[in-house]
Design a protein around this motif. Structure first.
Motif, PDB file in Angstrom:
ATOM      1  N   LYS A 131     -16.687  -7.397   2.250  1.00  0.00           N
ATOM      2  CA  LYS A 131     -15.656  -6.375   2.099  1.00  0.00           C
ATOM      3  C   LYS A 131     -14.434  -6.995   1.433  1.00  0.00           C
ATOM      4  CE  LYS A 131     -16.748  -3.272   5.941  1.00  0.00           C
ATOM      5  NZ  LYS A 131     -16.231  -2.626   7.181  1.00  0.00           N
ATOM      6  N   VAL A 132     -13.871  -6.266   0.519  1.00  0.00           N
ATOM      7  CA  VAL A 132     -12.621  -6.708  -0.095  1.00  0.00           C
ATOM      8  C   VAL A 132     -11.528  -5.730   0.304  1.00  0.00           C
ATOM      9  CG1 VAL A 132     -13.761  -7.822  -2.031  1.00  0.00           C
ATOM     10  CG2 VAL A 132     -13.110  -5.426  -2.219  1.00  0.00           C
ATOM     11  N   LYS A 133     -10.310  -6.224   0.382  1.00  0.00           N
ATOM     12  CA  LYS A 133      -9.210  -5.400   0.888  1.00  0.00           C
ATOM     13  C   LYS A 133      -8.006  -5.494  -0.041  1.00  0.00           C
ATOM     14  CE  LYS A 133      -6.473  -4.590   5.070  1.00  0.00           C
ATOM     15  NZ  LYS A 133      -6.165  -5.069   6.440  1.00  0.00           N
ATOM     16  N   VAL A 134      -7.600  -4.340  -0.518  1.00  0.00           N
ATOM     17  CA  VAL A 134      -6.384  -4.246  -1.316  1.00  0.00           C
ATOM     18  C   VAL A 134      -5.373  -3.468  -0.490  1.00  0.00           C
ATOM     19  CG1 VAL A 134      -5.349  -3.406  -3.440  1.00  0.00           C
ATOM     20  CG2 VAL A 134      -7.678  -4.315  -3.475  1.00  0.00           C
ATOM     21  N   GLU A 135      -4.249  -4.086  -0.211  1.00  0.00           N
ATOM     22  CA  GLU A 135      -3.291  -3.511   0.729  1.00  0.00           C
ATOM     23  C   GLU A 135      -2.719  -2.166   0.263  1.00  0.00           C
ATOM     24  OE1 GLU A 135      -2.749  -4.592   3.638  1.00  0.00           O
ATOM     25  OE2 GLU A 135      -3.780  -6.521   3.517  1.00  0.00           O
ATOM     26  N   ASP A 136      -2.305  -2.097  -0.982  1.00  0.00           N
ATOM     27  CA  ASP A 136      -1.594  -0.901  -1.457  1.00  0.00           C
ATOM     28  C   ASP A 136      -2.486  -0.107  -2.408  1.00  0.00           C
ATOM     29  OD1 ASP A 136       0.148   1.044  -2.182  1.00  0.00           O
ATOM     30  OD2 ASP A 136       1.631  -0.289  -3.116  1.00  0.00           O
ATOM     31  N   ASP A 139      -0.787   1.309  -5.598  1.00  0.00           N
ATOM     32  CA  ASP A 139      -0.377   0.389  -6.653  1.00  0.00           C
ATOM     33  C   ASP A 139      -1.099   0.755  -7.958  1.00  0.00           C
ATOM     34  OD1 ASP A 139       0.047  -1.768  -8.373  1.00  0.00           O
ATOM     35  OD2 ASP A 139       0.138  -3.195  -6.720  1.00  0.00           O
ATOM     36  N   LYS A 140      -0.349   0.830  -9.060  1.00  0.00           N
ATOM     37  CA  LYS A 140      -0.954   1.203 -10.344  1.00  0.00           C
ATOM     38  C   LYS A 140      -1.961   0.165 -10.818  1.00  0.00           C
ATOM     39  CE  LYS A 140       2.793  -0.819 -13.125  1.00  0.00           C
ATOM     40  NZ  LYS A 140       3.813  -0.535 -14.164  1.00  0.00           N
ATOM     41  N   ASN A 141      -1.862  -1.044 -10.275  1.00  0.00           N
ATOM     42  CA  ASN A 141      -2.804  -2.109 -10.621  1.00  0.00           C
ATOM     43  C   ASN A 141      -3.915  -2.255  -9.585  1.00  0.00           C
ATOM     44  OD1 ASN A 141      -1.390  -2.916 -12.984  1.00  0.00           O
ATOM     45  ND2 ASN A 141       0.090  -4.008 -11.697  1.00  0.00           N
ATOM     46  N   TYR A 142      -4.117  -1.213  -8.794  1.00  0.00           N
ATOM     47  CA  TYR A 142      -5.093  -1.259  -7.704  1.00  0.00           C
ATOM     48  C   TYR A 142      -6.485  -1.636  -8.212  1.00  0.00           C
ATOM     49  CZ  TYR A 142      -8.613   0.626  -4.542  1.00  0.00           C
ATOM     50  OH  TYR A 142      -9.723   0.791  -3.768  1.00  0.00           O
ATOM     51  N   GLN A 143      -6.948  -0.963  -9.268  1.00  0.00           N
ATOM     52  CA  GLN A 143      -8.291  -1.220  -9.767  1.00  0.00           C
ATOM     53  C   GLN A 143      -8.441  -2.647 -10.279  1.00  0.00           C
ATOM     54  OE1 GLN A 143      -9.087   1.895 -12.623  1.00  0.00           O
ATOM     55  NE2 GLN A 143     -10.028   3.200 -11.049  1.00  0.00           N
ATOM     56  N   GLU A 148     -10.629  -8.067  -9.421  1.00  0.00           N
ATOM     57  CA  GLU A 148     -10.378  -9.508  -9.274  1.00  0.00           C
ATOM     58  C   GLU A 148     -10.928 -10.021  -7.951  1.00  0.00           C
ATOM     59  OE1 GLU A 148      -6.623 -12.688  -9.204  1.00  0.00           O
ATOM     60  OE2 GLU A 148      -6.275 -10.540  -9.549  1.00  0.00           O
ATOM     61  N   ASP A 149     -10.690  -9.248  -6.880  1.00  0.00           N
ATOM     62  CA  ASP A 149     -11.204  -9.655  -5.570  1.00  0.00           C
ATOM     63  C   ASP A 149     -12.725  -9.671  -5.562  1.00  0.00           C
ATOM     64  OD1 ASP A 149      -8.709 -10.023  -4.570  1.00  0.00           O
ATOM     65  OD2 ASP A 149      -8.611  -8.132  -3.459  1.00  0.00           O
ATOM     66  N   LEU A 150     -13.325  -8.696  -6.199  1.00  0.00           N
ATOM     67  CA  LEU A 150     -14.783  -8.631  -6.251  1.00  0.00           C
ATOM     68  C   LEU A 150     -15.355  -9.797  -7.039  1.00  0.00           C
ATOM     69  CD1 LEU A 150     -15.298  -4.805  -6.850  1.00  0.00           C
ATOM     70  CD2 LEU A 150     -15.934  -6.088  -4.810  1.00  0.00           C
ATOM     71  N   GLU A 151     -14.699 -10.174  -8.109  1.00  0.00           N
ATOM     72  CA  GLU A 151     -15.171 -11.299  -8.922  1.00  0.00           C
ATOM     73  C   GLU A 151     -15.077 -12.622  -8.159  1.00  0.00           C
ATOM     74  OE1 GLU A 151     -12.795 -11.035 -12.425  1.00  0.00           O
ATOM     75  OE2 GLU A 151     -14.204  -9.695 -13.458  1.00  0.00           O
ATOM     76  N   ASN A 152     -14.145 -12.699  -7.217  1.00  0.00           N
ATOM     77  CA  ASN A 152     -13.968 -13.924  -6.437  1.00  0.00           C
ATOM     78  C   ASN A 152     -14.817 -13.940  -5.160  1.00  0.00           C
ATOM     79  OD1 ASN A 152     -12.083 -15.020  -8.229  1.00  0.00           O
ATOM     80  ND2 ASN A 152     -10.382 -13.933  -7.250  1.00  0.00           N
TER      81      ASN A 152
END
Length: 211
Positions: A131-136, A139-143, A148-152
């Motif tokens: 699971k990856v988690k993006v806090e906001d 955020d316009k840069n959400y995707q 980036e998180d998925l690639e890592n």
């Protein structure tokens, strides 16, 4: 997944959600097979294969047909053709691997699959998708952050050894549940949809019939 360099994948979905779901499964199936079974020119595989036994119902996420192992009878070696052999995969979208590695699910799948089929299960695997988690989310840069998180992150495929004791424990636990006449309140009772059944000591089955 470690896909060979000579495999290139691309897809564009212009169909209904149901059709998109089917196409995505076919694409992932091809990707998965190329990564895990590059030596097989033609491999049959099945999504959501149903186990339908009078004592157990379950859905196997993914079955991949593999060559039958050779057997030796009377000094002669041959490959059986009266049954098929599969590797079994279960997909988990979770970061809690230790919980699932102690679970009885795949042991039950193998036991009841072989009980209701002539076919065999060779290996059992969990495919852990982190699971990856993006806090906001606003955020316009959400995707971009999500990508980036998925690639890592890395998909982890873990093989487990079949243990018949998990099946025995499951069947004994089911037997005890049927025989139990006392229903002590526990921490999960608040979320239960069968409170009337417990409070009436098993006499009110209206919630069970509804389900």
């Amino acid at each position: 997944l470690p896909v060979a360099e000579d495999h290139t994948f691309s897809c564009t979905f212009k169909a209904s959600p149901q059709k998109q779901n089917h196409l995505l499964k076919v694409w992932l199936q091809h990707l998965f097979l190329c990564a895990m079974y590059p030596e097989y020119e033609e491999t049959h595989c099945y999504f959501e294969d149903k186990i339908d036994d009078k004592d157990f119902i379950g859905y196997i996420d993914y079955l991949v047909e593999v060559p039958n192992e050779k057997v030796c009878v009377g000094g002669k070696t041959y490959t059986p053709t009266s049954y098929k052999t599969y590797d079994l995969y279960d997909f988990k979208y979770s970061n809690n691997k230790s919980h699932y590695l102690k679970d009885e699910q795949l042991h039950l799948y193998k036991y009841f699959f072989e009980k209701t089929n002539r076919d065999k299960i060779r290996n059992l695997y969990y495919v852990f998708i982190p699971k990856v988690k993006v806090e906001d989310y606003n955020d316009k840069n959400y995707q971009l952050k999500l990508i980036e998180d998925l690639e890592n992150s890395e998909i982890d495929i873990v093989q487990i050894e079949y243990d018949i004791n998990y099946v025995i424990k499951f069947l004994l636990d089911a037997k005890h549940c049927i025989e139990d006449k006392t229903f002590e309140k526990g921490t999960n009772c608040f979320f239960c949809g069968f409170k009337k059944y417990c409070k009436s000591n098993g006499e009110d089955t209206s919630e069970l019939e509804k389900e």
